[in-house]
Motif scaffolding. Structure first.
Motif, PDB file in Angstrom:
ATOM      1  N   LYS A 100      15.899   6.641  51.437  1.00 12.74           N
ATOM      2  CA  LYS A 100      15.195   7.919  51.539  1.00 12.74           C
ATOM      3  C   LYS A 100      16.140   9.066  51.189  1.00 12.74           C
TER       4      LYS A 100
ATOM      5  N   TYR B 116       7.993  12.289  47.398  1.00 12.73           N
ATOM      6  CA  TYR B 116       9.300  11.703  47.643  1.00 12.73           C
ATOM      7  C   TYR B 116       9.242  10.656  48.750  1.00 12.73           C
TER       8      TYR B 116
ATOM      9  N   CYS C 198      11.188  10.254  51.577  1.00 13.24           N
ATOM     10  CA  CYS C 198      12.116  11.237  52.113  1.00 13.24           C
ATOM     11  C   CYS C 198      12.149  11.293  53.637  1.00 13.24           C
TER      12      CYS C 198
END
Length: 227
Positions: free
Chosen positions: A3, A45, A47
């Motif tokens: 991530k 994303y 993330c």
């Protein structure tokens, strides 16, 4: 895939809005700006998102999703955005991160290549506001930040471990506590590090500094082709 850390500073006092409110709490299309950002980022994303709070921290904290980390800048009265970013970077201990300011409204096309280890800044030549910080580019390397320049920086940046060290160093220097993040980038440039400009096709980023900016954003993104 690991991530990517995304940092969203939202600690400022928001004086320029003319309201005694945290800008990231303002509503855009019936959603708080910060929640809209988080939703877009999580779609684009893989993330881990960290939000730095300060002014009206309790109100921001109340609406943050449970999977979003919050870091409180207790010195928000006397510090600026570079300090808040450095505070987050010190706590999450990463070697790469993407920064999105908490008062931004943008379309969904905000995907940055975070696989490389370059320091990059999203730039735009559409925004001709003289009061916004611009930058100079020579041989595809950013050489300076200043006002009154044609090419603007969008308050979106990807930073590597070299730049992270510079942001962390702001915490140790009281003179730098009120620095904007572009001042950290200037110091990096002066110290011999490269920062590269990135243009993202069809991206539109609007910084909300006052209620008029919010009105303009609503009008712009109400057009179907700009969503």
């Amino acid at each position: 895939m690991d991530k990517i850390n995304i940092i969203i500073p939202c600690a400022g006092m928001s004086y320029r809005t003319g309201l005694k409110r945290q800008k990231c709490l303002l509503k855009f299309k019936n959603t708080n700006i910060i929640l809209r950002q988080i939703n877009i980022l999580e779609k684009n994303y893989n993330c881990k998102i960290t939000v730095i709070t300060g002014f009206e921290a309790n109100k921001v904290r109340e609406i943050l999703p449970k999977d979003v980390q919050e870091i409180y800048n207790k010195n928000f009265h006397d510090t600026n955005v570079a300090y808040s970013i450095g505070l987050a970077l010190k706590e999450i201990s990463c070697n790469k991160a993407i920064i999105f300011y908490g008062d931004l409204i943008y379309n969904n096309n905000v995907v940055l290549d975070y696989k490389n280890n370059l320091n990059t800044i999203v730039v735009s030549e559409e925004d001709q506001d003289k009061d916004k910080v611009g930058l100079t580019i020579i041989n595809n390397i950013i050489t300076n930040f200043s006002y009154g320049l044609k090419t603007k920086w969008s308050h979106i940046a990807k930073i590597n471990d070299e730049c992270i060290k510079h942001f962390k160093s702001v915490l140790d220097n009281q003179y730098q506590h009120k620095w904007f993040s572009f001042e950290v980038f200037i110091k990096m440039i002066n110290d011999g590090y490269n920062i590269y400009p990135v243009k993202i096709n069809k991206i539109k980023v609007m910084e909300i500094n006052c209620l008029d900016d919010l009105k303009v954003a609503n009008e712009y993104f109400s057009r179907k082709h700009n969503i």
